[in-house]
Design an enzyme around this catalytic site. Sequence first.
Site, mmCIF file in Angstrom:
data_model
loop_
_atom_site.group_PDB
_atom_site.id
_atom_site.type_symbol
_atom_site.label_atom_id
_atom_site.label_comp_id
_atom_site.label_asym_id
_atom_site.label_seq_id
_atom_site.Cartn_x
_atom_site.Cartn_y
_atom_site.Cartn_z
ATOM 1 C CG LEU A 59 67.935 40.035 -3.065
ATOM 2 C CD1 LEU A 59 66.877 40.799 -2.282
ATOM 3 C CD2 LEU A 59 69.325 40.537 -2.712
ATOM 4 C CG ASP A 60 71.727 34.176 -0.963
ATOM 5 O OD1 ASP A 60 71.873 33.863 -2.156
ATOM 6 O OD2 ASP A 60 72.682 34.437 -0.205
ATOM 7 C CD GLU A 61 64.677 29.120 0.506
ATOM 8 O OE1 GLU A 61 63.617 28.595 0.877
ATOM 9 O OE2 GLU A 61 65.701 28.469 0.186
ATOM 10 N NE ARG A 157 74.503 33.034 3.272
ATOM 11 C CZ ARG A 157 73.807 32.011 2.776
ATOM 12 N NH1 ARG A 157 73.175 32.136 1.608
ATOM 13 N NH2 ARG A 157 73.747 30.867 3.438
#
Length: 226
Positions: A59-61, A157
């Site tokens: 998962l992204d930060e 995104r």
Amino acid sequence: MTERLSHPNDLTVLHEDEHVLVVDKPAFLLTVGAPGRTEKTLLDLVQTRFGRLYPVHRLDEETTGALAFARTIDAREGLEMIFRERRSERLYLALCARVPSPPSGRIESRLVTGEDGIVRSETKGDLAITTYRTLTRRSGGALVACRLMTGRRNQIRAHLSELGAPLCGDRKYGWRPREGDPKVDRTMLHAWRLAFDHPIDGSRVSCEAEPPDPRLRPSASDEAES
């Protein structure tokens, strides 16, 4: 403001057995290390608490929510195959700056990461498929449920930005604050539900992580339709 995790024991466990661990990832943590970054990662924290673990997806930060780790080599191989073969169910919640156009549908494109680090749809690249549905219009935007059919970097995104509906807080993909917009301190994306067949015994593992920000929480009627 979104709270930062202060101690490994504060991690919320969504599923645990001898082969698989699923936790609720907080915001502002890398899943694993990255070049030029020296801070502790989520992998560091879960290994401090649970011992040796193997990441099988990311998962992204700034993204929160359900994230799986393997606890054994056999489980790692099985989970990696499950994600690679698109046999997991991954449902995300996104707070968008505007309602996507159209409000529901399927996005299929090929994503390429540019030299600037931004992922875009081009004629050549990795196949990326997202289905999405606008759950409700909200002040300054819309709550959108996204189902990942593939798992490319920054997929949701990039896809929603290309529909004219960048995620609130996501400056990288075109969000700019406007007067009256909700105040956010991160990209508003949450891995809400994660389900897959257990890589060892075949039982169904199904997890749901409650969004930490109430603006990402669907209503009861939204949940019934998801």
